[in-house]
Design an enzyme around this catalytic site. Structure first.
Site, mmCIF file in Angstrom:
data_model
loop_
_atom_site.group_PDB
_atom_site.id
_atom_site.type_symbol
_atom_site.label_atom_id
_atom_site.label_comp_id
_atom_site.label_asym_id
_atom_site.label_seq_id
_atom_site.Cartn_x
_atom_site.Cartn_y
_atom_site.Cartn_z
ATOM 1 C CG ASP A 53 -1.956 1.032 1.248
ATOM 2 O OD1 ASP A 53 -2.759 1.037 0.304
ATOM 3 O OD2 ASP A 53 -2.001 1.845 2.201
ATOM 4 C CD GLU A 92 16.168 -15.051 3.965
ATOM 5 O OE1 GLU A 92 15.382 -15.666 4.738
ATOM 6 O OE2 GLU A 92 16.776 -14.027 4.294
HETATM 7 C C1 NOJ Z 1 -4.398 2.953 -1.025
HETATM 8 C C2 NOJ Z 1 -5.554 2.019 -0.860
HETATM 9 O O1 NOJ Z 1 -5.827 1.363 -2.071
HETATM 10 C C3 NOJ Z 1 -6.707 2.853 -0.370
HETATM 11 O O2 NOJ Z 1 -7.907 2.134 -0.383
HETATM 12 C C4 NOJ Z 1 -6.365 3.370 1.005
HETATM 13 O O3 NOJ Z 1 -7.395 4.228 1.438
HETATM 14 C C5 NOJ Z 1 -5.052 4.140 0.997
HETATM 15 N N1 NOJ Z 1 -4.024 3.488 0.256
HETATM 16 C C6 NOJ Z 1 -4.553 4.365 2.405
HETATM 17 O O4 NOJ Z 1 -4.111 3.172 2.962
#
Ligand code: NOJ
Length: 554
Positions: free
Chosen positions: A215, A258
């Site tokens: 993310d 690994e």
């Molecule tokens: C990207 C994610 O896809 C989204 O849904 C989220 O709100 C933000 N990152 C924050 O984590």
């Protein structure tokens, strides 16, 4: 698969994988609380097997207060009770593997939840404590420290800083959150943060996970002086795409390497410059990244061709395979986007409620599916796009769940419209999403989805579902498809038409012009978006907003 039998020969499977995004809350609800869960995923794995995907990516499944649909993680080593248990997650992994489907999970390293024990400890420990160093706590500016430490804005609206009340009850320091205040940013300059996440990686790798979707992968490292944005050069954002972030991924790559079974990283980076994106895909960093420029592009031949060319040109020097993405849980579904006058996507201008011609959008979505599945590299399918679902734009405001709605002071209706629970069967909500009787689905489903359930489309050669099944089947079997290169037709077929060849013996034509076009020489039509699966092109011409796959002379 990784935890079954002897180690198979390496295939670099991610280079041409079709990866299906399971948005857990909205995929299938087995226990009747109106929210999707892991037992629901297990019960519906057959759908993914029939569809013919190589892997699934599951959105965050960890314990969470759900301030941002699970992207606020309270415990990185367990499962949210609403979704199931760790034992259930292990069953999902094992049963998917039994079907030859790999499992990628979402890792959220930029921020945790304010309910994470680290944050609670930091609040309790007070200013200057080592506990606060795991986050970005700073004194405020101005008289009494009443103003945020920098001019940074949260991605969801409002300032990126929130002031805390200190243990003695007085207003005190501020902490950084690039998203909601319930998602404090972690300080990746701190060795404990790094060590913790390396351990989390191992925790899940040991459980047989095939990879991680990272993310906001480009945001982890901040310029440690925390400069104001107004003091930075144009385009230089002190919390995006800093060089130091690459060291983290080099360390992580050593860990996945690994493990047996080709475990992978998929980066989520919204970087408009494909060369900056490709830096994350150097051989000792991430395996792949979402190609959001493709998603953002309007339905126009020149724009799409430019993105395709720029993507391939940027990926090839680092030896990485491109990916192709049309939709996900953050963006307007592409049936709706492609039915509007402005077919591009922009977070700042989501066009909620702007009229969309659904029939046109669906036609284009069918063509876009054949385009993206024919391009070289990997491809992502967001749940429901195989059913031709559209953005649900009439969710009553009081049922909205996305924090964007509140944080934007009700100026942005946010992402709920692409997160509505899937319709599986039957003629009325919950369309088989939940057993009956059950609590209503966590977001209301449109009654018109009766014609778009899996059951309604199954076996109908004119359906979106059968188009995806046929395309994925051909893509898997055809030696020209997946990883590799492409050649644009020469001479150019003219404005508004995309035509490329892949060896051996495959040509894809997409007609984005306003009139029908003839086809280049070919042996047979493999598949077209403009006719039911198995049927020929009407009159041998490709109509507007349609695509065709051709078998050509080798
Ligand atoms: C990207 C994610 O896809 C989204 O849904 C989220 O709100 C933000 N990152 C924050 O984590």
């Amino acid at each position: 698969m990784p935890d079954h039998g002897p180690e198979p020969v390496p295939t670099s499977w991610w280079r041409d994988a079709a990866i299906y995004q399971v948005y857990l809350r909205s995929f299938a609800d087995a226990d009747g609380d109106g929210i999707g869960d892991l037992a629901g995923v297990r019960a519906r794995l057959g759908h993914l097997d029939d569809l013919g995907v190589d892997a699934i990516w599951l959105n965050p499944w960890y314990p969470s207060p759900m301030a941002d649909a699970g992207y606020d993680v309270a415990d990185y080593r367990d499962i949210e009770p609403v979704f199931g248990t760790l034992a259930e997650a292990e069953k999902v992994i094992a049963e998917a593997h039994d079907l030859g489907i790999r499992v990628i999970i979402d890792l959220v390293p930029n921020h945790c939840s304010d309910a994470h024990p680290w944050f609670a400890q930091a609040l309790a420990a007070g200013p200057g404590s080592p506990e606060r160093e795991l986050f970005w706590f700073r004194p405020g500016r101005g008289p009494g420290g009443d103003e945020p430490p920098t001019d940074w804005a949260s991605n969801f609206g409002g300032p990126a800083w929130t002031r805390v009340r200190e243990p003695d009850g007085r207003p005190g320091e501020w902490y950084l959150h690039l998203f909601t205040p319930q998602q404090p940013d972690l300080n990746w300059d701190h060795p404990l943060v790094r060590a913790e996440f390396e351990d989390i990686l191992r925790f899940w790798l040991d459980r047989g996970i095939d990879g991680f979707r990272i993310d906001v992968a480009d945001a982890l490292v901040k310029e440690s002086t925390l400069p104001d944005l107004v003091a930075c050069a144009a385009g230089d954002v002190p919390y995006h795409d800093r060089d130091g972030v690459h060291d983290i991924y080099r360390e992580w790559r050593r860990i996945t390497d690994e493990y047996p079974g080709e475990r992978v990283f998929v980066g989520e980076m919204w970087l408009p410059d494909p060369d900056r994106l490709a830096r994350y895909l150097r051989p000792d960093e991430l395996h792949c990244a979402f190609n959001f420029e493709f998603l953002r592009a309007p339905w126009e031949a020149a724009a799409l061709r430019a993105v395709i060319d720029a993507t391939i040109a940027a990926h090839s020097p680092v030896g990485a395979a491109p990916t192709w993405v049309l939709s996900n849980h953050d963006v307007t579904r592409h049936v709706t986007r492609y039915g509007r006058a402005d077919t591009s996507f922009d977070f700042g201008h989501r066009q909620h409620g702007v009229p969309s011609d659904r029939e046109l959008g669906t036609r284009r979505a069918r063509a876009a599916a054949l385009l993206s599945l024919a391009l070289p590299g990997g491809v992502y399918v967001y749940q429901g796009e195989e059913l031709g679902l559209w953005e649900v734009e009439d969710i009553p405001d009081d049922l909205r769940q996305d924090p964007v709605w509140e944080r934007s002071a009700h100026t942005d209706r946010g992402r709920d419209g692409c997160r509505v629970p899937l319709p599986w069967a039957g003629t009325a909500p919950p369309f088989g999403f939940s057993p009956v009787p059950a609590a209503p689905p966590w977001l209301p489903q449109p009654p018109e989805w009766a014609s778009h359930t899996v059951q309604a489309q199954d076996g109908d050669p004119g359906s979106m579902l059968e188009l995806y099944r046929a395309a994925l089947r051909i893509r898997r079997a055809h030696p020209a498809l997946g990883d590799g290169g492409l050649r644009w037709a020469s001479p150019d077929p003219g404005p508004g038409v995309l035509c490329f060849t892949r060896d051996p013996g495959f040509t894809c034509v997409v007609n984005l012009s306003g009139s029908p076009v003839g086809l280049p020489p070919h042996e047979s039509v493999l598949l077209t978006s403009s006719a039911p699966v198995g049927e020929a092109l009407d009159g041998g011409l490709l109509p507007p907003d349609a695509a065709v796959w051709l078998r050509t002379t080798r």
